[in-house]
Motif scaffolding. Structure first.
Motif, mmCIF file in Angstrom:
data_model
loop_
_atom_site.group_PDB
_atom_site.id
_atom_site.type_symbol
_atom_site.label_atom_id
_atom_site.label_comp_id
_atom_site.label_asym_id
_atom_site.label_seq_id
_atom_site.Cartn_x
_atom_site.Cartn_y
_atom_site.Cartn_z
ATOM 1 N N ALA A 28 68.286 65.994 7.405
ATOM 2 C CA ALA A 28 67.695 64.658 7.540
ATOM 3 C C ALA A 28 66.327 64.597 6.865
ATOM 4 C CB ALA A 28 67.584 64.294 9.022
ATOM 5 N N ARG A 29 65.543 65.635 7.008
ATOM 6 C CA ARG A 29 64.226 65.667 6.358
ATOM 7 C C ARG A 29 64.370 65.702 4.848
ATOM 8 N NH1 ARG A 29 60.086 69.992 8.143
ATOM 9 N NH2 ARG A 29 58.814 68.631 6.812
ATOM 10 N N LEU A 30 65.340 66.448 4.350
ATOM 11 C CA LEU A 30 65.554 66.515 2.907
ATOM 12 C C LEU A 30 66.019 65.173 2.350
ATOM 13 C CD1 LEU A 30 67.296 70.009 2.680
ATOM 14 C CD2 LEU A 30 65.060 69.421 1.737
ATOM 15 N N GLU A 31 66.820 64.459 3.111
ATOM 16 C CA GLU A 31 67.312 63.162 2.661
ATOM 17 C C GLU A 31 66.259 62.071 2.825
ATOM 18 O OE1 GLU A 31 70.786 62.533 4.983
ATOM 19 O OE2 GLU A 31 71.968 64.104 3.974
ATOM 20 N N GLY A 32 65.309 62.289 3.752
ATOM 21 C CA GLY A 32 64.328 61.250 4.047
ATOM 22 C C GLY A 32 63.184 61.143 3.056
ATOM 23 N N GLY A 33 62.950 62.185 2.278
ATOM 24 C CA GLY A 33 61.862 62.130 1.310
ATOM 25 C C GLY A 33 60.519 62.455 1.955
ATOM 26 N N GLY A 34 59.434 62.248 1.194
ATOM 27 C CA GLY A 34 58.091 62.522 1.694
ATOM 28 C C GLY A 34 57.675 63.968 1.603
ATOM 29 N N LEU A 35 58.484 64.815 0.956
ATOM 30 C CA LEU A 35 58.178 66.232 0.830
ATOM 31 C C LEU A 35 57.655 66.531 -0.575
ATOM 32 C CD1 LEU A 35 61.399 67.725 2.465
ATOM 33 C CD2 LEU A 35 59.168 67.489 3.553
ATOM 34 N N THR A 36 56.734 67.485 -0.662
ATOM 35 C CA THR A 36 56.300 67.948 -1.972
ATOM 36 C C THR A 36 57.412 68.797 -2.583
ATOM 37 O OG1 THR A 36 55.305 69.992 -1.141
ATOM 38 C CG2 THR A 36 53.909 68.004 -1.156
ATOM 39 N N GLY A 37 57.280 69.107 -3.866
ATOM 40 C CA GLY A 37 58.294 69.936 -4.514
ATOM 41 C C GLY A 37 58.436 71.286 -3.856
ATOM 42 N N GLY A 38 57.302 71.907 -3.505
ATOM 43 C CA GLY A 38 57.325 73.207 -2.853
ATOM 44 C C GLY A 38 57.939 73.145 -1.467
ATOM 45 N N GLN A 39 57.569 72.100 -0.708
ATOM 46 C CA GLN A 39 58.137 71.939 0.629
ATOM 47 C C GLN A 39 59.646 71.730 0.560
ATOM 48 O OE1 GLN A 39 55.740 68.604 1.884
ATOM 49 N NE2 GLN A 39 54.376 69.894 3.131
ATOM 50 N N ARG A 40 60.087 70.931 -0.402
ATOM 51 C CA ARG A 40 61.516 70.670 -0.549
ATOM 52 C C ARG A 40 62.278 71.945 -0.900
ATOM 53 N NH1 ARG A 40 64.967 66.682 -0.972
ATOM 54 N NH2 ARG A 40 63.286 65.202 -0.563
ATOM 55 N N ALA A 41 61.708 72.755 -1.813
ATOM 56 C CA ALA A 41 62.377 73.992 -2.219
ATOM 57 C C ALA A 41 62.504 74.955 -1.041
ATOM 58 C CB ALA A 41 61.613 74.644 -3.366
ATOM 59 N N CYS A 42 61.417 75.114 -0.292
ATOM 60 C CA CYS A 42 61.428 76.048 0.845
ATOM 61 C C CYS A 42 62.363 75.568 1.945
ATOM 62 C CB CYS A 42 60.016 76.234 1.392
ATOM 63 S SG CYS A 42 58.903 77.120 0.280
ATOM 64 N N LEU A 43 62.336 74.256 2.239
ATOM 65 C CA LEU A 43 63.199 73.728 3.290
ATOM 66 C C LEU A 43 64.663 73.809 2.874
ATOM 67 C CD1 LEU A 43 63.459 72.422 6.047
ATOM 68 C CD2 LEU A 43 63.108 70.186 4.971
ATOM 69 N N THR A 44 64.942 73.593 1.596
ATOM 70 C CA THR A 44 66.319 73.719 1.105
ATOM 71 C C THR A 44 66.812 75.144 1.273
ATOM 72 O OG1 THR A 44 65.960 71.955 -0.516
ATOM 73 C CG2 THR A 44 67.843 73.411 -0.884
ATOM 74 N N HIS A 45 65.946 76.116 0.968
ATOM 75 C CA HIS A 45 66.322 77.524 1.136
ATOM 76 C C HIS A 45 66.649 77.834 2.591
ATOM 77 C CE1 HIS A 45 66.388 81.803 1.153
ATOM 78 N NE2 HIS A 45 65.205 81.922 1.714
ATOM 79 N N VAL A 46 65.806 77.374 3.507
ATOM 80 C CA VAL A 46 66.045 77.606 4.937
ATOM 81 C C VAL A 46 67.357 76.945 5.366
ATOM 82 C CG1 VAL A 46 65.208 77.116 7.268
ATOM 83 C CG2 VAL A 46 63.605 77.880 5.511
ATOM 84 N N ALA A 47 67.588 75.721 4.889
ATOM 85 C CA ALA A 47 68.826 75.016 5.234
ATOM 86 C C ALA A 47 70.046 75.749 4.692
ATOM 87 C CB ALA A 47 68.775 73.582 4.698
ATOM 88 N N CYS A 48 69.934 76.298 3.483
ATOM 89 C CA CYS A 48 71.047 77.064 2.912
ATOM 90 C C CYS A 48 71.360 78.288 3.766
ATOM 91 C CB CYS A 48 70.700 77.501 1.489
ATOM 92 S SG CYS A 48 70.748 76.184 0.252
ATOM 93 N N MET A 49 70.314 78.989 4.232
ATOM 94 C CA MET A 49 70.523 80.164 5.072
ATOM 95 C C MET A 49 71.210 79.779 6.385
ATOM 96 S SD MET A 49 66.984 82.304 4.506
ATOM 97 C CE MET A 49 67.549 83.648 5.544
ATOM 98 N N LYS A 50 70.738 78.702 6.990
ATOM 99 C CA LYS A 50 71.354 78.250 8.242
ATOM 100 C C LYS A 50 72.818 77.875 8.024
ATOM 101 C CE LYS A 50 67.124 76.334 10.295
ATOM 102 N NZ LYS A 50 66.444 75.086 10.710
#
Length: 219
Positions: free
Chosen positions: A179-201
């Motif tokens: 939901a956070r990834l789809e909602g926007g408002g993230l910097t490029g670095g934040q998006r990359a790190c959160l995507t990595h965590v989501a992939c692991m989960k």
């Protein structure tokens, strides 16, 4: 890739075929895990075809017979195993030359090496277990296939507990991360790190579903 040019701050890439001026050029990053993507290129792709998460096994208390069985099949409990999730491919392969089993799109299955190692580590040294260990260490019984009902139920329960423990430290769920990834408002670095965590989960949850469903079928 010919190398990195520190003077201009970029990598130099030589094409394998000629292209016309203005023609679009595509780069293939390789079939890498989300962690490798993040480390090498600074981004992650939730939809890439294959992903994996390191999974360490506790080697404390391994008996000489268990060690002999592991060595016979070139399995090592003191190295990282991989939890895999593949989004493409329909074939299952249990050939010992392959370290993972391909499943249909959207599903997941553990590495045959992980299952074989767990089967050996859950065999006791006496009775039927001891006989199975002896046969495996001699190479006459294949640990990539189920050894016994009791043994299989034991490894399924063990891994289910370990996977649940891997998810427990995360403060958010995969659904919240998406939901956070789809909602926007993230910097490029934040998006990359959160995507990595989501992939692991996603990989851990897919494997947890695999083990849980098979354990439930045996109860």
């Amino acid at each position: 890739v010919e190398g990195y040019n520190a003077e201009v701050g970029c990598a130099r890439v030589r094409l394998l075929a000629p292209v016309k001026a203005g023609q679009q050029v595509f780069v293939y990053y390789g079939n890498l895990s989300s962690a490798s993507q993040l480390i090498r290129f600074g981004f992650c792709d939730m939809e890439h075809q294959e992903d994996s998460v390191p999974f360490e096994l506790d080697q404390e208390g391994i008996t000489p017979l268990q060690q002999a069985a592991l060595e016979k099949w070139r399995l090592r409990a003191d190295t990282q195993q991989l939890l895999r999730k593949r989004r493409a491919g329909n074939s299952a392969n249990e050939n010992p030359q392959h370290n993972s089993i391909k499943r249909s799109a959207g599903n997941s299955a553990p590495s045959w090496r992980l299952l074989a190692t767990l089967r050996i580590l859950h065999l006791e040294g006496e009775g039927e277990d001891g006989e199975a260990l002896k046969l495996i260490s001699e190479g006459t019984q294949d640990p990539s296939r189920e050894v016994s009902e009791r043994n299989e139920a034991a490894i399924l329960a063990t891994v289910q507990t370990l996977l649940e423990a891997m998810l427990a430290p995360y403060p958010t769920t995969l659904a919240v991360d998406r939901a956070r990834l789809e909602g926007g408002g993230l910097t490029g670095g934040q998006r990359a790190c959160l995507t990595h965590v989501a992939c692991m989960k996603e990989v851990i949850e897919a494997n947890l579903e695999w083990y849980t469903s098979r354990l439930a079928a045996r109860l």
